[in-house]
Design a protein around this motif. Structure first.
Motif, PDB file in Angstrom:
ATOM      1  N   LYS A  96       0.848  -1.200   0.000  1.00  0.00           N
ATOM      2  CA  LYS A  96       0.000   0.000   0.000  1.00  0.00           C
ATOM      3  C   LYS A  96       0.882   1.249   0.000  1.00  0.00           C
ATOM      4  CE  LYS A  96      -3.520   2.368   2.752  1.00  0.00           C
ATOM      5  NZ  LYS A  96      -4.257   2.342   4.054  1.00  0.00           N
ATOM      6  N   TYR A  97       0.692   2.112  -0.989  1.00  0.00           N
ATOM      7  CA  TYR A  97       1.479   3.353  -1.063  1.00  0.00           C
ATOM      8  C   TYR A  97       0.872   4.402  -0.136  1.00  0.00           C
ATOM      9  CZ  TYR A  97       4.396   1.707  -4.845  1.00  0.00           C
ATOM     10  OH  TYR A  97       5.321   0.994  -5.573  1.00  0.00           O
ATOM     11  N   ILE A  98       1.727   4.978   0.713  1.00  0.00           N
ATOM     12  CA  ILE A  98       1.243   5.924   1.723  1.00  0.00           C
ATOM     13  C   ILE A  98       1.969   7.272   1.637  1.00  0.00           C
ATOM     14  CG2 ILE A  98       0.494   4.146   3.341  1.00  0.00           C
ATOM     15  CD1 ILE A  98       3.153   4.501   4.805  1.00  0.00           C
ATOM     16  N   GLY A  99       2.621   7.524   0.535  1.00  0.00           N
ATOM     17  CA  GLY A  99       3.301   8.817   0.366  1.00  0.00           C
ATOM     18  C   GLY A  99       4.487   8.976   1.313  1.00  0.00           C
ATOM     19  N   PHE A 100       4.571  10.155   1.931  1.00  0.00           N
ATOM     20  CA  PHE A 100       5.713  10.479   2.795  1.00  0.00           C
ATOM     21  C   PHE A 100       5.461  10.129   4.267  1.00  0.00           C
ATOM     22  CE2 PHE A 100       6.516  13.067  -0.930  1.00  0.00           C
ATOM     23  CZ  PHE A 100       7.893  13.000  -1.075  1.00  0.00           C
ATOM     24  N   ASP A 101       4.438   9.334   4.557  1.00  0.00           N
ATOM     25  CA  ASP A 101       4.087   9.045   5.960  1.00  0.00           C
ATOM     26  C   ASP A 101       5.256   8.410   6.720  1.00  0.00           C
ATOM     27  OD1 ASP A 101       1.686  10.063   5.365  1.00  0.00           O
ATOM     28  OD2 ASP A 101       0.505   8.242   5.733  1.00  0.00           O
ATOM     29  N   ASN A 102       5.996   7.508   6.059  1.00  0.00           N
ATOM     30  CA  ASN A 102       7.121   6.860   6.748  1.00  0.00           C
ATOM     31  C   ASN A 102       8.189   7.890   7.154  1.00  0.00           C
ATOM     32  OD1 ASN A 102       6.176   4.210   6.644  1.00  0.00           O
ATOM     33  ND2 ASN A 102       6.987   3.895   4.572  1.00  0.00           N
ATOM     34  N   TYR A 103       8.447   8.830   6.269  1.00  0.00           N
ATOM     35  CA  TYR A 103       9.447   9.864   6.567  1.00  0.00           C
ATOM     36  C   TYR A 103       8.969  10.770   7.705  1.00  0.00           C
ATOM     37  CZ  TYR A 103      11.722   8.459   2.246  1.00  0.00           C
ATOM     38  OH  TYR A 103      12.359   7.741   1.266  1.00  0.00           O
ATOM     39  N   VAL A 104       7.691  11.127   7.672  1.00  0.00           N
ATOM     40  CA  VAL A 104       7.129  11.974   8.729  1.00  0.00           C
ATOM     41  C   VAL A 104       7.214  11.252  10.071  1.00  0.00           C
ATOM     42  CG1 VAL A 104       5.030  13.095   9.569  1.00  0.00           C
ATOM     43  CG2 VAL A 104       5.607  13.195   7.130  1.00  0.00           C
ATOM     44  N   THR A 105       6.876   9.948  10.064  1.00  0.00           N
ATOM     45  CA  THR A 105       6.940   9.174  11.307  1.00  0.00           C
ATOM     46  C   THR A 105       8.368   9.122  11.847  1.00  0.00           C
ATOM     47  OG1 THR A 105       5.096   7.790  10.562  1.00  0.00           O
ATOM     48  CG2 THR A 105       6.472   6.913  12.327  1.00  0.00           C
ATOM     49  N   ALA A 106       9.314   8.877  10.960  1.00  0.00           N
ATOM     50  CA  ALA A 106      10.719   8.773  11.404  1.00  0.00           C
ATOM     51  C   ALA A 106      11.225  10.099  11.949  1.00  0.00           C
ATOM     52  CB  ALA A 106      11.591   8.320  10.230  1.00  0.00           C
ATOM     53  N   LEU A 107      10.935  11.194  11.235  1.00  0.00           N
ATOM     54  CA  LEU A 107      11.461  12.497  11.650  1.00  0.00           C
ATOM     55  C   LEU A 107      10.791  13.024  12.908  1.00  0.00           C
ATOM     56  CD1 LEU A 107      11.795  14.164   8.121  1.00  0.00           C
ATOM     57  CD2 LEU A 107      13.600  13.174   9.532  1.00  0.00           C
ATOM     58  N   ASN A 108       9.651  12.428  13.293  1.00  0.00           N
ATOM     59  CA  ASN A 108       8.991  12.819  14.544  1.00  0.00           C
ATOM     60  C   ASN A 108       9.239  11.829  15.670  1.00  0.00           C
ATOM     61  OD1 ASN A 108       7.333  15.335  14.035  1.00  0.00           O
ATOM     62  ND2 ASN A 108       6.656  14.056  12.323  1.00  0.00           N
ATOM     63  N   ASP A 109      10.124  10.869  15.431  1.00  0.00           N
ATOM     64  CA  ASP A 109      10.416   9.840  16.437  1.00  0.00           C
ATOM     65  C   ASP A 109      11.688  10.222  17.204  1.00  0.00           C
ATOM     66  OD1 ASP A 109      10.719   7.620  17.954  1.00  0.00           O
ATOM     67  OD2 ASP A 109      10.901   6.194  16.302  1.00  0.00           O
ATOM     68  N   ASP A 110      11.568  10.365  18.508  1.00  0.00           N
ATOM     69  CA  ASP A 110      12.732  10.726  19.329  1.00  0.00           C
ATOM     70  C   ASP A 110      13.836   9.670  19.235  1.00  0.00           C
ATOM     71  OD1 ASP A 110      11.523  13.039  20.138  1.00  0.00           O
ATOM     72  OD2 ASP A 110      10.730  12.194  22.014  1.00  0.00           O
ATOM     73  N   ALA A 111      13.440   8.393  19.112  1.00  0.00           N
ATOM     74  CA  ALA A 111      14.434   7.314  19.028  1.00  0.00           C
ATOM     75  C   ALA A 111      15.289   7.456  17.760  1.00  0.00           C
ATOM     76  CB  ALA A 111      13.738   5.957  19.040  1.00  0.00           C
ATOM     77  N   PHE A 112      14.672   7.932  16.682  1.00  0.00           N
ATOM     78  CA  PHE A 112      15.435   8.133  15.446  1.00  0.00           C
ATOM     79  C   PHE A 112      16.492   9.217  15.637  1.00  0.00           C
ATOM     80  CE2 PHE A 112      15.917  10.658  11.527  1.00  0.00           C
ATOM     81  CZ  PHE A 112      16.551   9.713  10.731  1.00  0.00           C
ATOM     82  N   TRP A 113      16.097  10.328  16.274  1.00  0.00           N
ATOM     83  CA  TRP A 113      17.064  11.420  16.461  1.00  0.00           C
ATOM     84  C   TRP A 113      18.146  11.045  17.471  1.00  0.00           C
ATOM     85  CZ3 TRP A 113      17.540  14.696  12.840  1.00  0.00           C
ATOM     86  CH2 TRP A 113      16.446  15.061  12.064  1.00  0.00           C
ATOM     87  N   LYS A 114      17.792  10.154  18.416  1.00  0.00           N
ATOM     88  CA  LYS A 114      18.836   9.647  19.322  1.00  0.00           C
ATOM     89  C   LYS A 114      19.843   8.816  18.529  1.00  0.00           C
ATOM     90  CE  LYS A 114      17.557   8.070  23.371  1.00  0.00           C
ATOM     91  NZ  LYS A 114      17.009   7.163  24.413  1.00  0.00           N
ATOM     92  N   ALA A 115      19.342   8.051  17.554  1.00  0.00           N
ATOM     93  CA  ALA A 115      20.246   7.274  16.700  1.00  0.00           C
ATOM     94  C   ALA A 115      21.116   8.198  15.847  1.00  0.00           C
ATOM     95  CB  ALA A 115      19.436   6.330  15.814  1.00  0.00           C
ATOM     96  N   VAL A 116      20.516   9.291  15.333  1.00  0.00           N
ATOM     97  CA  VAL A 116      21.306  10.270  14.554  1.00  0.00           C
ATOM     98  C   VAL A 116      22.406  10.867  15.428  1.00  0.00           C
ATOM     99  CG1 VAL A 116      21.208  12.482  13.341  1.00  0.00           C
ATOM    100  CG2 VAL A 116      19.377  10.812  13.034  1.00  0.00           C
ATOM    101  N   ARG A 117      22.054  11.208  16.667  1.00  0.00           N
ATOM    102  CA  ARG A 117      23.040  11.782  17.591  1.00  0.00           C
ATOM    103  C   ARG A 117      24.197  10.816  17.820  1.00  0.00           C
ATOM    104  NH1 ARG A 117      21.004  12.208  23.498  1.00  0.00           N
ATOM    105  NH2 ARG A 117      21.469   9.998  23.287  1.00  0.00           N
ATOM    106  N   ASN A 118      23.884   9.515  17.931  1.00  0.00           N
ATOM    107  CA  ASN A 118      24.963   8.533  18.133  1.00  0.00           C
ATOM    108  C   ASN A 118      25.856   8.418  16.896  1.00  0.00           C
ATOM    109  OD1 ASN A 118      24.329   7.894  20.773  1.00  0.00           O
ATOM    110  ND2 ASN A 118      22.900   6.276  20.191  1.00  0.00           N
ATOM    111  N   ASN A 119      25.268   8.576  15.708  1.00  0.00           N
ATOM    112  CA  ASN A 119      26.098   8.620  14.494  1.00  0.00           C
ATOM    113  C   ASN A 119      27.032   9.830  14.513  1.00  0.00           C
ATOM    114  OD1 ASN A 119      23.615   6.936  13.022  1.00  0.00           O
ATOM    115  ND2 ASN A 119      25.658   6.533  12.194  1.00  0.00           N
ATOM    116  N   VAL A 120      26.522  10.946  15.020  1.00  0.00           N
ATOM    117  CA  VAL A 120      27.376  12.142  15.140  1.00  0.00           C
ATOM    118  C   VAL A 120      28.522  11.865  16.114  1.00  0.00           C
ATOM    119  CG1 VAL A 120      27.446  14.553  15.888  1.00  0.00           C
ATOM    120  CG2 VAL A 120      25.495  13.716  14.555  1.00  0.00           C
TER     121      VAL A 120
END
Length: 294
Positions: free
Chosen positions: A49-73
């Motif tokens: 099922k195609y849902i557009g940019f919903d996956n990106y919106v979900t990821a960019l609003n997820d604190d766990a994702f940004w914690k993972a980005v911080r660890n990459n930094v």
């Protein structure tokens, strides 16, 4: 023979197999990942099922994702500010030893050819809070045992040290090759003029090897952005996500949780972040060190 080499078809015949493999195993997966990133799909069923940019919106609003980005930094900063200077110092030291140079090169390069799983298990013993080498050394100076891999304050540091130990030797060999390619006459002339060893290293050797150092930094950045295997072996992203990076975050959703579409959106974000970081580095730093003439 010369007539055959002037025929363009000869070159096409030799290049075509590699080009087809490049399309099949590099270009096609990238476009597939982009396509799947816009879907809600578990990766198995035929129900896509195609849902557009919903996956990106979900990821960019997820604190766990940004914690993972911080660890990459953290990975990038540790590589550029601690690992690279260590590589340069060890390379200069090994380049100036008179005996057993080959032994030193082999010793520092050995961890790079070891399996990440083996290194993870080995350092798991070293970090063991009850009988590990790290706590035994700290105990000699009266420091209480540290729970390296189960304490959120120390787990990421333990991972960074282990990852650096695995790859430092690989980069030392690269920098060492650059140092040994510098004409000895330059160093000898500076020594005759009275320059000390430190002055020759900082005024002659370092400027001449800046192109290879620039490559080492760029490879370290790329390696930091795709780091995953050592984390999966040692902590699986824990405790409480404190060692999660973008790649382990992606694996958790794309494979373990059967959210294939969401996992592919994370893969695309990793790709875009890596491109942005490497392009910025190329524009701001690397281009200034592209060519050195003796």
């Amino acid at each position: 023979m010369n007539k055959a080499l002037r025929n363009p078809l000869i070159y096409i015949v030799f290049v075509l197999p590699a080009f087809l493999l490049f399309l099949a195993f590099f270009i096609y997966p990238i476009f597939t990942a982009f396509d799947n990133s816009f879907t809600s799909w578990n990766g198995i069923s035929k129900d896509v099922k195609y849902i557009g940019f919903d996956n990106y919106v979900t990821a960019l609003n997820d604190d766990a994702f940004w914690k993972a980005v911080r660890n990459n930094v953290y990975f990038i900063l540790f590589s550029c500010l601690i690992q690279v200077p260590t590589i340069i110092i060890f390379s200069l030291l090994i380049a100036n030893v008179k005996r057993l140079k080959g032994l030193y090169k082999t010793a520092v390069f050995a961890p790079s050819i070891m399996s990440t799983a083996v290194i993870g298990i080995l350092w798991g013993f070293i970090y063991n809070p009850d009988f590990g080498l790290m706590n035994e050394i700290l105990g000699l100076v009266g420091i209480e045992p540290i729970y390296w891999l189960s304490d959120r304050k120390w787990a990421m540091i333990a991972i960074l040290i282990t990852n650096a130990w695995q790859w430092t030797g690989f980069y030392i060999v690269m920098v060492l090759a650059a140092i040994l390619s510098i004409p000895k006459e330059l160093d000898e002339a500076a020594a005759i003029d009275g320059a000390t060893g430190v002055q020759r290293a900082t005024k002659i050797t370092l400027p001449l090897i800046m192109p290879i150092i620039s490559v080492v930094i760029m490879l370290s950045i790329a390696g930091a952005m795709k780091a995953a295997d050592i984390i999966l072996v040692m902590t699986k992203g824990g405790p409480a996500g404190s060692t999660d990076v973008m790649a382990t975050y992606m694996i958790r959703y794309a494979i373990t949780s059967f959210k294939h579409g969401f996992g592919n959106s994370i893969a695309v974000l990793i790709f875009l972040f890596t491109i942005i970081v490497t392009v910025l580095y190329q524009v701001l730093v690397a281009r200034r060190n592209e060519r050195i003439e003796y």
